[in-house]
Design a protein around this motif. Structure first.
Motif, PDB file in Angstrom:
ATOM      1  N   ILE A  71       0.833  -1.205   0.000  1.00 38.69           N
ATOM      2  CA  ILE A  71       0.000   0.000   0.000  1.00 38.69           C
ATOM      3  C   ILE A  71       0.864   1.250   0.000  1.00 38.69           C
ATOM      4  CG2 ILE A  71      -1.726   1.298   1.306  1.00 38.69           C
ATOM      5  CD1 ILE A  71      -2.727  -1.462   2.332  1.00 38.69           C
ATOM      6  N   ASN A  72       1.841   1.301   0.902  1.00 42.26           N
ATOM      7  CA  ASN A  72       2.745   2.448   0.947  1.00 42.26           C
ATOM      8  C   ASN A  72       3.611   2.506  -0.304  1.00 42.26           C
ATOM      9  OD1 ASN A  72       3.815   4.729   2.535  1.00 42.26           O
ATOM     10  ND2 ASN A  72       5.708   3.561   2.530  1.00 42.26           N
ATOM     11  N   THR A  73       3.993   1.324  -0.819  1.00 41.37           N
ATOM     12  CA  THR A  73       4.819   1.271  -2.026  1.00 41.37           C
ATOM     13  C   THR A  73       4.089   1.883  -3.216  1.00 41.37           C
ATOM     14  OG1 THR A  73       5.941  -0.727  -1.241  1.00 41.37           O
ATOM     15  CG2 THR A  73       6.065  -0.263  -3.593  1.00 41.37           C
ATOM     16  N   VAL A  74       2.796   1.618  -3.341  1.00 40.08           N
ATOM     17  CA  VAL A  74       2.004   2.208  -4.433  1.00 40.08           C
ATOM     18  C   VAL A  74       2.069   3.735  -4.360  1.00 40.08           C
ATOM     19  CG1 VAL A  74      -0.341   2.544  -5.316  1.00 40.08           C
ATOM     20  CG2 VAL A  74       0.456   0.247  -4.735  1.00 40.08           C
ATOM     21  N   LYS A  75       1.926   4.289  -3.158  1.00 37.64           N
ATOM     22  CA  LYS A  75       1.986   5.746  -2.982  1.00 37.64           C
ATOM     23  C   LYS A  75       3.336   6.304  -3.426  1.00 37.64           C
ATOM     24  CE  LYS A  75      -1.103   7.249   0.736  1.00 37.64           C
ATOM     25  NZ  LYS A  75      -1.106   7.866   2.084  1.00 37.64           N
ATOM     26  N   ILE A  76       4.404   5.660  -2.978  1.00 39.03           N
ATOM     27  CA  ILE A  76       5.745   6.160  -3.268  1.00 39.03           C
ATOM     28  C   ILE A  76       6.052   6.057  -4.758  1.00 39.03           C
ATOM     29  CG2 ILE A  76       8.214   5.727  -2.909  1.00 39.03           C
ATOM     30  CD1 ILE A  76       7.530   4.946  -0.022  1.00 39.03           C
ATOM     31  N   ILE A  77       5.729   4.925  -5.356  1.00 38.34           N
ATOM     32  CA  ILE A  77       6.029   4.740  -6.778  1.00 38.34           C
ATOM     33  C   ILE A  77       5.186   5.675  -7.636  1.00 38.34           C
ATOM     34  CG2 ILE A  77       6.014   3.101  -8.701  1.00 38.34           C
ATOM     35  CD1 ILE A  77       8.270   2.681  -6.665  1.00 38.34           C
ATOM     36  N   LYS A  78       3.952   5.940  -7.230  1.00 40.42           N
ATOM     37  CA  LYS A  78       3.132   6.906  -7.971  1.00 40.42           C
ATOM     38  C   LYS A  78       3.808   8.282  -7.958  1.00 40.42           C
ATOM     39  CE  LYS A  78      -0.706   8.540  -9.910  1.00 40.42           C
ATOM     40  NZ  LYS A  78      -0.542   9.999  -9.764  1.00 40.42           N
ATOM     41  N   GLY A  79       4.347   8.694  -6.824  1.00 39.77           N
ATOM     42  CA  GLY A  79       5.072   9.956  -6.751  1.00 39.77           C
ATOM     43  C   GLY A  79       6.327   9.942  -7.597  1.00 39.77           C
ATOM     44  N   PHE A  80       7.015   8.810  -7.613  1.00 45.17           N
ATOM     45  CA  PHE A  80       8.228   8.687  -8.431  1.00 45.17           C
ATOM     46  C   PHE A  80       7.899   8.789  -9.919  1.00 45.17           C
ATOM     47  CE2 PHE A  80      11.053   5.786 -10.853  1.00 45.17           C
ATOM     48  CZ  PHE A  80      12.225   6.528 -10.761  1.00 45.17           C
ATOM     49  N   LEU A  81       6.794   8.188 -10.338  1.00 45.63           N
ATOM     50  CA  LEU A  81       6.395   8.247 -11.745  1.00 45.63           C
ATOM     51  C   LEU A  81       6.197   9.690 -12.198  1.00 45.63           C
ATOM     52  CD1 LEU A  81       3.834   5.288 -11.824  1.00 45.63           C
ATOM     53  CD2 LEU A  81       6.105   5.321 -12.858  1.00 45.63           C
ATOM     54  N   GLU A  82       5.666  10.527 -11.318  1.00 49.17           N
ATOM     55  CA  GLU A  82       5.430  11.931 -11.651  1.00 49.17           C
ATOM     56  C   GLU A  82       6.743  12.657 -11.933  1.00 49.17           C
ATOM     57  OE1 GLU A  82       2.524  13.262 -12.077  1.00 49.17           O
ATOM     58  OE2 GLU A  82       1.284  11.623 -11.320  1.00 49.17           O
ATOM     59  N   SER A  83       7.796  12.316 -11.186  1.00 51.11           N
ATOM     60  CA  SER A  83       9.077  13.012 -11.361  1.00 51.11           C
ATOM     61  C   SER A  83       9.911  12.413 -12.487  1.00 51.11           C
ATOM     62  CB  SER A  83       9.888  12.966 -10.058  1.00 51.11           C
ATOM     63  OG  SER A  83      10.370  11.663  -9.809  1.00 51.11           O
ATOM     64  N   ALA A  84       9.684  11.132 -12.783  1.00 53.75           N
ATOM     65  CA  ALA A  84      10.529  10.447 -13.762  1.00 53.75           C
ATOM     66  C   ALA A  84       9.937  10.414 -15.158  1.00 53.75           C
ATOM     67  CB  ALA A  84      10.794   9.015 -13.290  1.00 53.75           C
ATOM     68  N   ASP A  85       8.719  10.930 -15.319  1.00 61.17           N
ATOM     69  CA  ASP A  85       8.040  10.925 -16.610  1.00 61.17           C
ATOM     70  C   ASP A  85       7.951   9.511 -17.187  1.00 61.17           C
ATOM     71  OD1 ASP A  85       6.656  12.102 -18.698  1.00 61.17           O
ATOM     72  OD2 ASP A  85       8.470  12.437 -19.887  1.00 61.17           O
ATOM     73  N   LEU A  86       7.535   8.579 -16.332  1.00 57.22           N
ATOM     74  CA  LEU A  86       7.360   7.179 -16.719  1.00 57.22           C
ATOM     75  C   LEU A  86       5.889   6.800 -16.614  1.00 57.22           C
ATOM     76  CD1 LEU A  86      10.281   5.407 -14.805  1.00 57.22           C
ATOM     77  CD2 LEU A  86      10.117   5.706 -17.277  1.00 57.22           C
ATOM     78  N   ARG A  87       5.515   5.742 -17.318  1.00 58.84           N
ATOM     79  CA  ARG A  87       4.174   5.175 -17.188  1.00 58.84           C
ATOM     80  C   ARG A  87       4.283   3.774 -16.607  1.00 58.84           C
ATOM     81  NH1 ARG A  87      -0.062   7.474 -19.674  1.00 58.84           N
ATOM     82  NH2 ARG A  87      -1.085   6.470 -17.904  1.00 58.84           N
ATOM     83  N   ALA A  88       3.423   3.479 -15.665  1.00 59.26           N
ATOM     84  CA  ALA A  88       3.320   2.146 -15.066  1.00 59.26           C
ATOM     85  C   ALA A  88       1.838   1.903 -14.831  1.00 59.26           C
ATOM     86  CB  ALA A  88       4.120   2.067 -13.768  1.00 59.26           C
ATOM     87  N   PRO A  89       1.112   1.451 -15.845  1.00 63.89           N
ATOM     88  CA  PRO A  89      -0.355   1.448 -15.792  1.00 63.89           C
ATOM     89  C   PRO A  89      -0.964   0.645 -14.648  1.00 63.89           C
ATOM     90  CG  PRO A  89       0.471   0.302 -17.745  1.00 63.89           C
ATOM     91  CD  PRO A  89       1.627   1.022 -17.154  1.00 63.89           C
ATOM     92  N   ILE A  90      -0.354  -0.474 -14.279  1.00 59.39           N
ATOM     93  CA  ILE A  90      -0.914  -1.258 -13.172  1.00 59.39           C
ATOM     94  C   ILE A  90      -0.805  -0.458 -11.871  1.00 59.39           C
ATOM     95  CG2 ILE A  90      -0.688  -3.373 -11.800  1.00 59.39           C
ATOM     96  CD1 ILE A  90       0.377  -4.737 -14.357  1.00 59.39           C
ATOM     97  N   THR A  91       0.360   0.090 -11.612  1.00 57.77           N
ATOM     98  CA  THR A  91       0.574   0.885 -10.399  1.00 57.77           C
ATOM     99  C   THR A  91      -0.324   2.117 -10.375  1.00 57.77           C
ATOM    100  OG1 THR A  91       2.886   0.164 -10.314  1.00 57.77           O
ATOM    101  CG2 THR A  91       2.294   2.115  -9.031  1.00 57.77           C
ATOM    102  N   GLU A  92      -0.410   2.810 -11.508  1.00 59.30           N
ATOM    103  CA  GLU A  92      -1.206   4.031 -11.574  1.00 59.30           C
ATOM    104  C   GLU A  92      -2.684   3.759 -11.301  1.00 59.30           C
ATOM    105  OE1 GLU A  92      -0.264   6.472 -15.116  1.00 59.30           O
ATOM    106  OE2 GLU A  92       1.522   5.213 -15.264  1.00 59.30           O
ATOM    107  N   ASN A  93      -3.213   2.708 -11.889  1.00 55.80           N
ATOM    108  CA  ASN A  93      -4.626   2.401 -11.683  1.00 55.80           C
ATOM    109  C   ASN A  93      -4.901   1.824 -10.310  1.00 55.80           C
ATOM    110  OD1 ASN A  93      -6.515   2.732 -14.224  1.00 55.80           O
ATOM    111  ND2 ASN A  93      -4.468   2.235 -14.970  1.00 55.80           N
ATOM    112  N   LEU A  94      -3.950   1.088  -9.777  1.00 52.58           N
ATOM    113  CA  LEU A  94      -4.112   0.587  -8.414  1.00 52.58           C
ATOM    114  C   LEU A  94      -4.111   1.751  -7.424  1.00 52.58           C
ATOM    115  CD1 LEU A  94      -4.489  -1.898  -6.686  1.00 52.58           C
ATOM    116  CD2 LEU A  94      -2.005  -2.169  -6.599  1.00 52.58           C
ATOM    117  N   TYR A  95      -3.297   2.760  -7.680  1.00 45.80           N
ATOM    118  CA  TYR A  95      -3.314   3.971  -6.840  1.00 45.80           C
ATOM    119  C   TYR A  95      -4.706   4.585  -6.847  1.00 45.80           C
ATOM    120  CZ  TYR A  95      -2.244   8.646  -5.103  1.00 45.80           C
ATOM    121  OH  TYR A  95      -2.237   9.809  -4.363  1.00 45.80           O
ATOM    122  N   ARG A  96      -5.305   4.683  -8.005  1.00 42.44           N
ATOM    123  CA  ARG A  96      -6.640   5.278  -8.102  1.00 42.44           C
ATOM    124  C   ARG A  96      -7.686   4.434  -7.362  1.00 42.44           C
ATOM    125  NH1 ARG A  96      -8.016   6.146 -14.158  1.00 42.44           N
ATOM    126  NH2 ARG A  96      -9.782   7.265 -13.240  1.00 42.44           N
TER     127      ARG A  96
END
Length: 352
Positions: free
Chosen positions: A300-325
């Motif tokens: 749960i915490n990992t999803v939050k952190i990786i979602k924030g990392f994606l914003e700074s790294a200009d990467l897409r990770a669709p499973i993580t992004e949708n799980l965050y939502r």
């Protein structure tokens, strides 16, 4: 506590007596004298008097202490088995007593943030890599420990407690840490492999928790094995891209701590992360699930952190992004699944 007779031979330390810490302590006690650290005095007393605590059984030879100095003075090798949410605090508590000669091996599959003063995770829109710490990086930042390693793999505590066959990976930049971890833990029913890519191994164990939550959700929806196969294969691709972006090796994702642990946790009702996804799919709220879980679901915490990392790294990770939502923005799981089914994956394998 009197350790005069106890310390004639080498003693191995274990910090943390949760389910995994207890299992590791019991496995170590088969060949070694073991001293465990618990924060609460009543837990320490229960272990020393009755060889049990929190409904967990301890080998009768194991002793407990709530004094970090005593454990560090008694033990050359120390296993840190602490949830990521409290890892930094515990590392700071042990920091005055840890020395460069200690071998420190952690078994925590989570991430920690090095935050600016007055900031918390929810206040940051994006998170760059230098703010994200694996547990080995926490130990190196907060203490003078040099010879640091991690333990990772498909190691579900309930199965290990039943002495069912399993394996793990000890990863470290220092070969002596790997060899000592293997010597202490290897048995006829527990194989221990070595890996020098500690960051890659740590990230593999961390990132697979995200996919495990999603796998639990698929199971909760009753969507079958084909859907699970799709999720695991695409999840592995996502893990590889994220691990590379965070400084890990692709090889480690293909190993026991990566795909081995991924397959295990995506198929196990004993996995805390799988359970979170399953219960979400059955209609429970995340707050309700967390309120009655005895131990942390690290994903749960990992999803939050990786979602924030994606914003700074200009990467897409669709499973993580949708799980965050799903977890934090009340997106229905069925909607997230529909999005993933329509996502334009044009290439099956794009990382070789």
């Amino acid at each position: 506590m009197d350790l005069k007779n106890f310390s004639k031979d080498a003693v191995v330390g274990v910090v943390g007596v949760g389910s995994f810490g207890t299992v590791i302590a019991n496995m170590l006690a088969e060949k070694n004298k073991v001293l465990v650290y618990a924060r609460k005095e009543e837990v320490v007393e229960e272990i020393n008097q009755f060889h049990r605590a929190q409904n967990r059984e301890f080998d009768p030879t194991i002793l407990a202490t709530h004094d970090p100095e005593e454990l560090c003075n008694s033990c050359h090798t120390i296993f840190f088995m602490v949830p990521s949410s409290g890892f930094q605090e515990v590392a700071r508590k042990f920091a005055p007593f840890l020395q460069p000669y200690h071998l420190v091996i952690h078994g925590t599959k989570g991430l920690c943030l090095d935050l600016p003063e007055g900031k918390d995770l929810d206040s940051l829109k994006s998170i760059n890599r230098r703010r994200i710490l694996t547990m080995s990086e926490v130990l190196q930042k907060e203490t003078v420990a040099v010879r640091v390693g991690c333990l990772a793999g498909p190691n579900i505590s309930k199965e290990l407690a039943l002495s069912q066959p399993a394996a793990t990976v000890i990863a470290s930049k220092f070969n002596e840490v790997i060899l000592e971890g293997q010597r202490l833990l290897r048995s006829e029913r527990f194989q221990v492999y070595g890996n020098s890519d500690i960051i890659g191994v740590e990230l593999s164990g961390v990132l697979k928790n995200i996919i495990a939550i999603a796998a639990g959700a698929l199971a909760g929806l009753g969507l079958g094995e084909n859907a699970k196969g799709l999720l695991i294969s695409r999840g592995m691709v996502e893990m590889i891209h994220l691990s590379k972006a965070l400084g890990g090796s692709v090889k480690s994702v293909f190993g026991l701590a990566g795909v081995g642990d991924l397959v295990t946790t995506c198929n196990s009702v004993n996995s805390r992360n799988f359970t979170v996804g399953y219960r979400l799919a059955k209609g429970e709220k995340l707050s309700e699930i967390l309120a009655d879980m005895e131990e942390v679901a690290e994903g749960i915490n990992t999803v939050k952190i990786i979602k924030g990392f994606l914003e700074s790294a200009d990467l897409r990770a669709p499973i993580t992004e949708n799980l965050y939502r799903v977890l934090f923005e009340e997106l229905e799981i069925e909607e997230a699944l529909q999005f993933l089914m329509k996502y334009p994956f044009n290439v099956d394998v794009d990382f070789v």
